[in-house]
Each structure stands twice: as C-alpha cells, then as structure tokens.
Design a protein around this motif. Structure first.
Motif, PDB file in Angstrom:
ATOM      1  N   UNK A 232       1.457   6.689   4.812  1.00  0.00           N
ATOM      2  CA  UNK A 232       2.183   8.049   4.804  1.00  0.00           C
ATOM      3  C   UNK A 232       3.495   7.823   5.490  1.00  0.00           C
ATOM      4  N   UNK A 233       3.643   6.879   6.374  1.00  0.00           N
ATOM      5  CA  UNK A 233       4.975   6.913   7.117  1.00  0.00           C
ATOM      6  C   UNK A 233       5.984   6.644   6.180  1.00  0.00           C
ATOM      7  N   UNK A 234       5.863   5.481   5.147  1.00  0.00           N
ATOM      8  CA  UNK A 234       6.458   5.189   4.043  1.00  0.00           C
ATOM      9  C   UNK A 234       6.755   6.438   3.190  1.00  0.00           C
ATOM     10  N   UNK A 235       5.601   6.993   2.703  1.00  0.00           N
ATOM     11  CA  UNK A 235       5.699   8.215   1.829  1.00  0.00           C
ATOM     12  C   UNK A 235       6.688   9.177   2.599  1.00  0.00           C
ATOM     13  N   UNK A 242       7.849  15.374   6.932  1.00  0.00           N
ATOM     14  CA  UNK A 242       7.157  14.687   5.694  1.00  0.00           C
ATOM     15  C   UNK A 242       5.907  14.219   6.068  1.00  0.00           C
ATOM     16  N   UNK A 243       5.789  13.524   7.378  1.00  0.00           N
ATOM     17  CA  UNK A 243       4.557  12.806   7.551  1.00  0.00           C
ATOM     18  C   UNK A 243       3.261  14.143   7.810  1.00  0.00           C
ATOM     19  N   UNK A 244       3.611  15.322   8.133  1.00  0.00           N
ATOM     20  CA  UNK A 244       2.821  16.353   8.256  1.00  0.00           C
ATOM     21  C   UNK A 244       2.293  16.547   6.680  1.00  0.00           C
ATOM     22  N   UNK A 275      -4.465   9.247  -6.488  1.00  0.00           N
ATOM     23  CA  UNK A 275      -3.237   9.983  -6.824  1.00  0.00           C
ATOM     24  C   UNK A 275      -2.219   9.757  -5.519  1.00  0.00           C
ATOM     25  N   UNK A 276      -2.939   9.765  -4.050  1.00  0.00           N
ATOM     26  CA  UNK A 276      -1.959   9.518  -3.181  1.00  0.00           C
ATOM     27  C   UNK A 276      -1.294   8.208  -3.150  1.00  0.00           C
ATOM     28  N   UNK A 277      -2.234   7.286  -3.541  1.00  0.00           N
ATOM     29  CA  UNK A 277      -1.603   5.856  -3.629  1.00  0.00           C
ATOM     30  C   UNK A 277      -0.652   5.591  -4.783  1.00  0.00           C
ATOM     31  N   UNK A 278      -0.764   6.198  -5.611  1.00  0.00           N
ATOM     32  CA  UNK A 278       0.141   6.488  -6.811  1.00  0.00           C
ATOM     33  C   UNK A 278       1.482   6.904  -6.457  1.00  0.00           C
ATOM     34  N   UNK A 279       1.535   7.931  -5.629  1.00  0.00           N
ATOM     35  CA  UNK A 279       2.696   8.594  -5.226  1.00  0.00           C
ATOM     36  C   UNK A 279       3.230   7.602  -4.132  1.00  0.00           C
ATOM     37  N   UNK A 280       2.478   6.957  -3.220  1.00  0.00           N
ATOM     38  CA  UNK A 280       3.182   6.165  -2.353  1.00  0.00           C
ATOM     39  C   UNK A 280       3.745   4.843  -3.242  1.00  0.00           C
ATOM     40  N   UNK A 281       3.180   4.338  -4.204  1.00  0.00           N
ATOM     41  CA  UNK A 281       3.887   3.283  -4.888  1.00  0.00           C
ATOM     42  C   UNK A 281       5.029   3.812  -5.511  1.00  0.00           C
ATOM     43  N   UNK A 282       5.184   4.968  -6.283  1.00  0.00           N
ATOM     44  CA  UNK A 282       6.439   5.612  -6.625  1.00  0.00           C
ATOM     45  C   UNK A 282       7.515   5.704  -5.580  1.00  0.00           C
ATOM     46  N   UNK A 283       7.024   6.138  -4.327  1.00  0.00           N
ATOM     47  CA  UNK A 283       8.011   6.241  -3.383  1.00  0.00           C
ATOM     48  C   UNK A 283       8.601   4.893  -2.992  1.00  0.00           C
ATOM     49  N   UNK A 284       7.647   3.886  -2.804  1.00  0.00           N
ATOM     50  CA  UNK A 284       8.330   2.547  -2.497  1.00  0.00           C
ATOM     51  C   UNK A 284       9.045   1.964  -3.569  1.00  0.00           C
ATOM     52  N   UNK A 285       8.880   2.410  -4.740  1.00  0.00           N
ATOM     53  CA  UNK A 285       9.558   1.898  -5.934  1.00  0.00           C
ATOM     54  C   UNK A 285      10.994   2.544  -5.787  1.00  0.00           C
TER      55      UNK A 285
END
Lengths: 309, 361
Positions: A232-235, A242-244, A275-285
């Motif tokens: 979440x911190x990365x997201x 945005x953490x909230x 889906x949350x992990x997919x979003x996190x990966x997208x954010x990381x990219x």
C-alpha cells in the motif's frame, strides 16, 4: 442501497473496520520510508504486536492496555531492526526479512497456551444519536475508538510531514542524508525514532487483528497483512491520504469478494482477490519507468548512511 | 505385499485370527502430524485429545509424545513424515486430507512403518490405511436445528474447500433444514482454507450482512462464532470440537470429532499383532461423530427433533440422503427410498436441487 444483493452501507462499514490493521501498519511504514529506511519486517512487527496485545489485554482485562502493549512490542521489534541497520549498518532488506521470520517464530512461542481464549471486548464509541443517522450513521459513527484513532493518524501524519519543521527535517533526511548531515541534523537519531514510531504503529495494527477483528490468538493470525501494508505504501506513492485510499481498496476487495459469494454472485472471486496486486504492479511499473521522483519515493530510500561517507 | 496376501488368505481359509501368525509388539511409538496448532480449539485440538487418550489407555506400552503442529500440506509434510519415520515411529497418524500425496510417497520408502491418513482415499502401499468420519451425519442434526431456528429463512455455510467432504456437509445440512422448513435457503462462502481466523470472521460477517441468522461452518477456528456473538439473534455451531466457550449462544450445539476410540483400537492392534491395512468410515453410530450438548438457547421442541434425527441416524433408520432426490440441475440422483453407496458419497461433486450457488471448479 442494495447493489447485486449486497447492502452498500454495511459493506462500507465493514471495510472500514477490516482495513484498520493495514492502514495503521502502512502509515507507520510510510513515515519510516520517508525517513529513508526500508523496513520489510512489518509482518513480523505486526504479529508480535498481535500476540503481546492479546496477552496484555487478557491478563489485565483492559483492551486499551492491550493496544499500548502491542505498540510497545512493535516498537521493541523495530528497535532490533534499528540497531542492526543504523548502528551495525546491516543490509536493510535482509534485516527486514529476518525480522519478519523472527517475529513469526517469537509470536508463536509467546502465544503457546493462549489459544482459544476470548479477549475483553473493545467497545464502540458511544456517539449516541449520530449513529442513528441513516446511511452516514452506520458507515461513520458506529465504530470502536481505534477506527477513529487510525483516521486521526492519517490527518496527523499528513500534517506533520507537510507543515511542521520536524516533518521537513524527516523528509530531508530521507531525500538526501548527506545533505541533512552536512546541515547538522542527526540522521541516525531521526531514522531510529521513525523506525520506533513505525514499529509502534505496526504493533497497534497487529493488536487490532487479535483484539477486534478476529478476536482470538492463533499462530500466523495476521496472515500477510504486513506485506499488504508494504504494498500500500508503494501504491500510495508515499502520501498519507492515498494510504487511506489504498487500505480501503485492499481491505474492501477482500471483504467484497466474501460478500459477493454470500450474495450468490457468479463473478469468479479470483479476479477480485488479485486486483489490488495488479494495481500495485501497475503503480510499480509507473514508478520505475522514470517518473519515480514525481511518484514521491524518497531519493535515499534503503541506502545505508554512515558519517564517514 | 505377497506375504500379507498369503497371511490374509491363510487366515481366512483356516478361520483363525491373524494374531496366530503376526507378531505383537512390546511398545509402540505413535507419532502425529497436525495441520494446525493444537490450540486451534477445533480439528487439530481433537486429534491431540485422542493422542492424550492413547497415553492414558496404554501407559508405558505406548510412546505418543511425538507430534508436530502446523505443518503445511506440501513438501514440508513429506519432510516431517520422513523425519518421523527415521526417528523410529512405528505408526504415524497424518491428520489432514492434504497430506495424501506426502503420506503415500513416504510410505513407499518405509514399508515397516504404518501410516494412518485421515480423510484420504489413496492407499497405494500395504502400510497405508485411511480413516474418516461421516461428518455429514452430524450436519443433518445441526441442519435440523438451523432450519427450525432461522427467523429469516436464510442459513449460511462457511466451506473450506470445494471437495466432497464439504459438499456432503452442505447438502446434508440443507436437506435436513429443508425438511423442517420448506422456505429455507442456504448461502455458501468458500474460505479456501481450513484455518484462517481472520478470513473466517470476515466470511461470517458477510453472511450476517446478507440476512443469514444461522451459520454453519466447515472451517476449524472459533472465529465465526466470535463474529456471530457480536450480532443479536445469530447462532452457530461448534465444529470439530465442542467450542464450549461460546455456550449457550451463539454456539447452540456442536459436531465433535472423536478420534480416541479409533486411535486406541489401531495402536492396540499393533501391540497385539492383529493390525491390518484398512479403510474406516464411521459416523454417529460408531461414536466417531458426536453431537455436543444442545443448549437451553434452543427451544425444547427443536431440541427434541434434533435428538430424534440423531438417534434415527445412529440406529440406521434414517440416512441423511434418502431419495427421491434430484441434483441441482434437475436430473434424478436417487429414486424414492434409495440411499447412495459409499463410493457415490465419497465422490460427491454436485449440489442437490434447491441450492442456488455454484461449486467453484
């Protein structure tokens, strides 16, 4: 307010509660990372906080003392990490992973004999008539005090980092420890304090799991919440607000998939679960595609500091 | 393999007990591998109670002090089983369905060690036996209570994995509830875990939000009962063990797995040399499935009806699956008065007519 057989008001109310542990842990980690340290031991600190908080609350019969003890235990765990990485200059990634493994084992040891006990109930805040307001009442005004404390922490941390001298120094240390050191700030001391704060927050989140959400003690009770907090911190690209949002998204989807099942929906739950992990990966990219600086990652995140450098 | 066959044939022909041929043992080392912590208050707790009962029964003649908790179902299980076999265990009780491959792999390497696998069906080697309990018989009793006590006509069921054991339970509970309350519907939530308290609590909450006021669970922790306790009027049942700390409500009754008689029987057979490979599937009649105290929160007529179902199953008068019954898609499963055989039950992979959810594949 029924959508697809799911009552939205109760769903929102549940997800707010479900997201408290990851919200607290992620806020703590946010401050840690803002100071330039990467502590991957969140899961370990959470679970030690969970077992210590549980034992303290059951022994004293007071849930408040449980949360205090959970926070203290989390901070103590972070203290170990601080000694390893700030004094002995050990590798942060390896130390963090070790902290998690250590925490899982330690909590299991402490928890022997505490299985199957019911902890004292953490009561709801008596907001009286406010809780009777339609829609808003059940969503916002019918929770225990830890929920409101976690909201308050979002405000407090956001304000502290943005608008206070202390927050400015903390961020400066995270962005360039060499520059901060040259200006005379105590880089190591500031980082240790941030780590202790992060540990206390993670411990508090862990205690919430064993005292409110489940509520009982069993081995491995946090079941990966610490790792989600890290994601979440990365997201959230290192922003408290945005953490909230991230905590609600991650917590909400896990609740939603169970609700969909209970309502007899035919959407395969696996899509929602990932889906949350997919979003996190997208954010990381996005972050790694060179826009890292605008995403807010502290420049000196994870780099070891020593005055000789 | 051959010798065993010879022995069995000889024993059958001469109508003599196998003990005449087989060698008894002076002392048996019995070892246990658990999927959860012994303090889970459910599945593993009950197996550990049976382990203690062994020590009580045989005293110095058995060493049942070796057990390993919270062993994941996979490579770790194989390691632990190998370690146990190497350390001189004579009989190893592997107490989870997911240990099936590991048990059969390790059993091939240690033909002199007896392996007992709970709820499995693979007996690849002569030293692997399986044992199971007819939990679905207990579900018919709790289903009866559920059907009579629900005010919303909605009952919920937290399943662990969509495997036959769970599906039998859901069908049995639904049919029993339907019998006493034609309006009843059942919502199923799969937790995809035997033991994940946080998820089980969330699943219970999701069901309660859907208007469910009776929760049945096939997962091992007390978390769903703790969640049910937060809402007035919601009841649940102890699973695997009594879960007495939630009496008298929300826990109004329970299905208790009682493994002690089986463990004592098997270790006893090893001691006196009558041990044979076997597959056991006992239920209420055999004492392996027990119904825990039905509390005062249950009205007297409901309690009487539940006890009637329990006793009728025990005496063999009533089978939880008695035709006419259709599958969910409307095709016929059992004709009037017909009951399924064990193979049919053990492979159950469909819901009965009236249940709306889908079984994930």
């Amino acid at each position: 307010m029924d959508i697809g057989g799911i009552n939205f008001v109760t769903l929102l109310s549940t997800l707010i509660v479900a997201s408290v542990p990851i919200l607290l842990a992620a806020l703590g980690e946010l401050v840690v990372e803002k100071s330039g340290t990467l502590n991957l031991g969140v899961e370990g600190m959470m679970i030690v906080g969970a077992v210590t908080g549980f034992v303290a609350a059951v022994s004293t019969g007071n849930p408040f003392l449980g949360f205090v003890a959970g926070a203290a235990a989390g901070a103590a765990m972070a203290g170990i990490f601080a000694v390893l990485t700030q004094v002995l200059l050990a590798n942060q990634v390896a130390s963090g992973l070790a902290l998690t493994l250590f925490g899982l084992g330690l909590s299991s040891l402490i928890g022997q004999g505490w299985n199957g006990i019911r902890p004292p109930v953490t009561g709801d805040v008596p907001l009286g008539p406010l809780a009777e307001i339609p829609v808003l009442g059940p969503i916002v005004f019918s929770h225990d005090w830890m929920v409101y404390l976690s909201f308050a922490m979002v405000f407090a941390i956001g304000w502290y980092l943005k608008s206070t001298r202390g927050g400015l120094i903390l961020r400066a240390v995270g962005e360039s420890h060499a520059a901060a050191h040259a200006l005379g700030y105590k880089v190591r001391r500031i980082r240790v304090l941030a780590l202790l704060f992060g540990g206390a927050m993670a411990g508090c989140g862990g205690a919430y799991v064993s005292l409110v959400r489940v509520p009982q003690w069993t081995d491995g009770i946090t079941s990966g919440a610490g790792w989600i907090a890290l994601a979440i911190v990365v997201f959230a690209s290192w922003k408290p607000w945005r953490v909230l949002l991230g905590a609600w998204l991650f917590g909400g989807i896990s609740v939603l998939q169970l609700n969909l099942q209970a309502a007899g929906s035919r959407i395969p739950v696996e899509y929602l679960s990932m889906s949350p992990y997919v979003i996190t990966i997208l954010v990381l990219v996005l972050i790694s595609s060179g826009r890292g600086r605008t995403m807010g990652a502290p420049a000196d995140l994870g780099r070891t500091f020593h005055t000789s450098q | 393999m051959k010798r065993r066959l010879l022995l069995a044939t000889a024993a059958a022909l001469m109508a003599l007990p196998a003990a005449t041929f087989a060698q008894g043992m002076d002392k048996v080392k019995a070892c246990f591998i658990y999927v959860g912590p012994v303090g889970d208050g459910g599945w593993t707790f009950q197996h550990d109670q049976a382990r203690k009962a062994l020590i009580e029964e045989f005293g110095d003649r058995v060493d049942a002090s070796t057990y390993q908790e919270s062993v994941p179902e996979g490579a770790d299980a194989e390691r632990v089983l190998t370690q146990m076999a190497l350390s001189g265990c004579n009989i190893i009780f592997a107490t989870s369905f997911g240990y099936m491959d590991a048990v059969n792999n390790v059993a091939a390497k240690f033909p002199n060690v007896k392996f007992e696998h709970a709820t499995g069906y693979r007996r690849d080697h002569a030293n692997v036996s399986t044992y199971d309990a007819r939990f679905y018989e207990g579900r018919a009793v709790t289903g009866t209570i559920a059907g009579m006590m629900t005010k919303s006509d909605k009952i919920g069921y937290i399943g662990s994995y969509p495997i036959p054991e769970n599906i039998q339970g859901i069908n049995a509970a639904y049919l029993a509830a339907k019998k006493v309350n034609p309006d009843v519907t059942i919502s199923v939530v799969w937790a995809y875990s035997w033991f994940d308290p946080a998820k089980e609590a969330d699943a219970a909450r999701a069901l309660i939000e859907q208007g469910v006021d009776v929760i049945l669970q096939h997962t091992d922790s007390t978390a769903p009962l703790a969640e049910a306790a937060k809402t007035e009027g919601v009841i649940g049942f102890g699973q695997a063990s009594d879960m007495a700390e939630f009496k008298p409500s929300p826990r109004v009754a329970s299905i208790i797995d009682n493994w002690a008689p089986y463990y004592i029987e098997r270790v006893g057979e090893l001691l006196d040399g009558t041990y044979e490979q076997g597959a056991t599937w006992a239920g209420i009649a055999g004492g392996e499935v027990q119904i825990g105290e039905i509390t005062d929160a249950v009205p007297a007529d409901v309690k009487a009806e539940a006890e009637k179902v329990r006793d009728a199953i025990a005496s063999g008068e009533l089978h939880p699956f008695t035709g006419p019954l259709n599958k969910q898609d409307g095709t016929e499963w059992l004709a009037d008065g017909e009951t399924p055989d064990d193979a049919d039950l053990a492979g159950m992979n469909f819901f009965v007519e009236g249940i709306t959810g889908q079984i994930p594949n």
